[in-house]
Design a protein around this motif. Sequence first.
Motif, PDB file in Angstrom:
ATOM      1  N   ARG A 277       0.839  -1.191   0.000  1.00 41.26           N
ATOM      2  CA  ARG A 277       0.000   0.000   0.000  1.00 41.26           C
ATOM      3  C   ARG A 277       0.880   1.249   0.000  1.00 41.26           C
ATOM      4  NH1 ARG A 277      -5.302   1.144   1.257  1.00 41.26           N
ATOM      5  NH2 ARG A 277      -5.671   3.317   1.898  1.00 41.26           N
ATOM      6  N   VAL A 278       0.448   2.280  -0.719  1.00 39.83           N
ATOM      7  CA  VAL A 278       1.172   3.545  -0.703  1.00 39.83           C
ATOM      8  C   VAL A 278       0.844   4.259   0.598  1.00 39.83           C
ATOM      9  CG1 VAL A 278       1.460   5.773  -1.820  1.00 39.83           C
ATOM     10  CG2 VAL A 278       1.201   3.729  -3.206  1.00 39.83           C
ATOM     11  N   ARG A 279       1.890   4.664   1.315  1.00 37.62           N
ATOM     12  CA  ARG A 279       1.707   5.239   2.645  1.00 37.62           C
ATOM     13  C   ARG A 279       2.013   6.727   2.706  1.00 37.62           C
ATOM     14  NH1 ARG A 279      -1.087   1.255   5.420  1.00 37.62           N
ATOM     15  NH2 ARG A 279      -0.203  -0.786   4.870  1.00 37.62           N
ATOM     16  N   ILE A 500      -1.655   0.365  -7.087  1.00 34.89           N
ATOM     17  CA  ILE A 500      -1.364  -0.082  -5.728  1.00 34.89           C
ATOM     18  C   ILE A 500      -2.439   0.484  -4.804  1.00 34.89           C
ATOM     19  CG2 ILE A 500       0.363  -0.063  -3.863  1.00 34.89           C
ATOM     20  CD1 ILE A 500       2.462   0.482  -5.981  1.00 34.89           C
ATOM     21  N   ALA A 501      -2.784  -0.248  -3.789  1.00 38.88           N
ATOM     22  CA  ALA A 501      -3.786   0.212  -2.828  1.00 38.88           C
ATOM     23  C   ALA A 501      -3.388   1.565  -2.242  1.00 38.88           C
ATOM     24  CB  ALA A 501      -3.959  -0.812  -1.708  1.00 38.88           C
ATOM     25  N   GLY A 502      -4.365   2.436  -2.093  1.00 38.99           N
ATOM     26  CA  GLY A 502      -4.122   3.747  -1.515  1.00 38.99           C
ATOM     27  C   GLY A 502      -3.642   4.787  -2.498  1.00 38.99           C
ATOM     28  N   LEU A 503      -3.423   4.395  -3.773  1.00 41.04           N
ATOM     29  CA  LEU A 503      -2.906   5.302  -4.790  1.00 41.04           C
ATOM     30  C   LEU A 503      -4.011   5.665  -5.780  1.00 41.04           C
ATOM     31  CD1 LEU A 503      -0.462   6.740  -6.159  1.00 41.04           C
ATOM     32  CD2 LEU A 503      -0.102   4.624  -7.448  1.00 41.04           C
ATOM     33  N   TYR A 504      -4.122   6.967  -6.054  1.00 40.06           N
ATOM     34  CA  TYR A 504      -5.083   7.465  -7.035  1.00 40.06           C
ATOM     35  C   TYR A 504      -4.350   8.381  -8.015  1.00 40.06           C
ATOM     36  CZ  TYR A 504      -8.639   5.899  -3.699  1.00 40.06           C
ATOM     37  OH  TYR A 504      -9.419   5.148  -2.850  1.00 40.06           O
ATOM     38  N   LEU A 505      -4.961   8.579  -9.193  1.00 41.08           N
ATOM     39  CA  LEU A 505      -4.416   9.481 -10.206  1.00 41.08           C
ATOM     40  C   LEU A 505      -5.458  10.552 -10.499  1.00 41.08           C
ATOM     41  CD1 LEU A 505      -3.200   6.494 -10.779  1.00 41.08           C
ATOM     42  CD2 LEU A 505      -2.470   7.478 -12.952  1.00 41.08           C
ATOM     43  N   CYS A 506      -5.004  11.812 -10.666  1.00 40.42           N
ATOM     44  CA  CYS A 506      -5.962  12.888 -10.940  1.00 40.42           C
ATOM     45  C   CYS A 506      -5.493  13.828 -12.038  1.00 40.42           C
ATOM     46  CB  CYS A 506      -6.248  13.690  -9.667  1.00 40.42           C
ATOM     47  SG  CYS A 506      -4.930  14.828  -9.165  1.00 40.42           S
ATOM     48  N   GLY A 507      -4.426  13.480 -12.758  1.00 36.33           N
ATOM     49  CA  GLY A 507      -3.868  14.389 -13.749  1.00 36.33           C
ATOM     50  C   GLY A 507      -4.432  14.183 -15.136  1.00 36.33           C
ATOM     51  N   SER A 508      -3.832  14.865 -16.109  1.00 37.08           N
ATOM     52  CA  SER A 508      -4.296  14.807 -17.487  1.00 37.08           C
ATOM     53  C   SER A 508      -4.059  13.455 -18.139  1.00 37.08           C
ATOM     54  CB  SER A 508      -3.604  15.899 -18.316  1.00 37.08           C
ATOM     55  OG  SER A 508      -4.025  17.180 -17.892  1.00 37.08           O
TER      56      SER A 508
END
Length: 541
Positions: A277-279, A500-508
């Motif tokens: 998980r990304v911490r 990976i769990a806990g990771l999100y993307l919000c860019g272009s």
Amino acid sequence: MATQAHDVVIVGGGHNGLVCAAYLAAAGLDVRVLERRAIVGGAAVTEEFHPGFRNSTCSYTVGLLDPAVIRDLRLAEHGLRVVQRPFANFLPLPDGDAFRLGGAHTAAELARRSPRDLERLPAYAAMLARAVAVLRRLMHRTPPNPGEAMTLSDWLASWEVARALRGLDLAARRDLLELLTRSAGDLLDAWFECEPLKAALGWDAIVGNFASPYAAGSAYVLLHHVFGEVDGKPGAWGHAIGGMGAITQAMARECQARGVRIDIRAEVAQLRVDGGRVRGAVLADGREVLARRAVIANVNPKLLYQRLLPRDALDDDTARRIDAYRCGSGTFRMNVALSELPDFACAPGTRLQPHHQSGILIGPSLAYFERAWFDARSKAHNPGWAREPVVELVIASALDDGLAPPGAHVASLFCQHVHPQVAGGWDAHRETVAQLMIDTVDRVAPNFRRSVIAHSALSPLDLEREFGLVGGDIFHGALGLDQLFSARPLLGQADYRGAIAGLYLCGSGTHPGGGVTGIPGRNAAREVLRDLRRRPRPSPP
């Protein structure tokens, strides 16, 4: 050093990161934004490039910014003001004439050049409007995300796509298919005969797109650039008073009003991964910033997965496909300080005229665009740039006199085509190409070179080093059919949730793609809040 923790950590303070932060903070989350540069805003910033001269450093015109973002983040209340161009485009032509696109100018130009095209133009505009209506509806939705299994939300998203398409008759569905798959050149050739008209419309197909206008899929790039609006006027383009930084500074003020902490000069060296998980994030200076709930990356997916995450954190298939993710723009970006306005041979005078306030396009035909791409792509005559490039000249100070000293002006030069990689590296060739771009404008406005006081230039390499635009790609990844909608950035990650769990993307690099829209940030915030079961969530307009 003390380790700090927040509910959410956002990597990258560009406009989508700020939008995402604002929505999350509105739902009561403790949000921290980490921005590597000394100014927040990513590629949408206004900076001084010569004493007394300021301009939008990278992105330079407003047209795609989502009305819901403007409303929800109270950007007008925070000082954002956008003014429209008097007309869309001005094209100096090789025969000494000029072509003006926009409003009554279009009818006058076509009446003398092609009455047939004048008659067909309303049907073309209606065809685009039908497609744009579907695109606007879908861009605010999270795409179906086919991965290991289809979830209920994926089925609902698929139903939403079907519902949007159901409103189109058969002819409109065929038109939409052509816009998604055909080349812009073939599409425009089928509709029109007037070369300057096709160039003015087809410019949108090569903006930031290192391809021929006759490349399959370039019609979608054209469509992508016409879904916006300015002051409720669809397809219009305008100028933010104070430059593009006025947008992101207004966003930052709303973020801070909602309690978001924004750090500048906070370069993230690596994301911390423990137990699958990304911490949190490890900064270049050694500090750690932990995330109790989520880490959200507002960076190019290639940069995220190849540089910020340990390679062993990815499965082999994801790593291989990210390696193949296509990034690379044909863009060379310049800002120029001028002692006077350009004196065009086809429209003489250095006194302010409406054409100085439009988008001035040097590139008279689709064939010219194609030669420019092939020249740069082939590297037959130099290390990798068009000998006759396509240049859009926007004189921001003609609409906003606060950007330059009295009597002087600033101009943006958005130039196509250059190869993202050149022999010897871009540092060895930057100034040669900058002089070529100045000469290109000087050919149609013979006072241009002597009026140049100073200039700054950004090659594809500079855009990558300074702004994280891998390969100089202004869209964070090519807008090809293989990298759109449910496949952006990869199948299985179209719902803004990372590998990976806990990771999100919000860019272009996520749906619906590039441009200063704020939509990826808004959509990503909705998915994060859904996972955290927080309200309110941004809803589709």
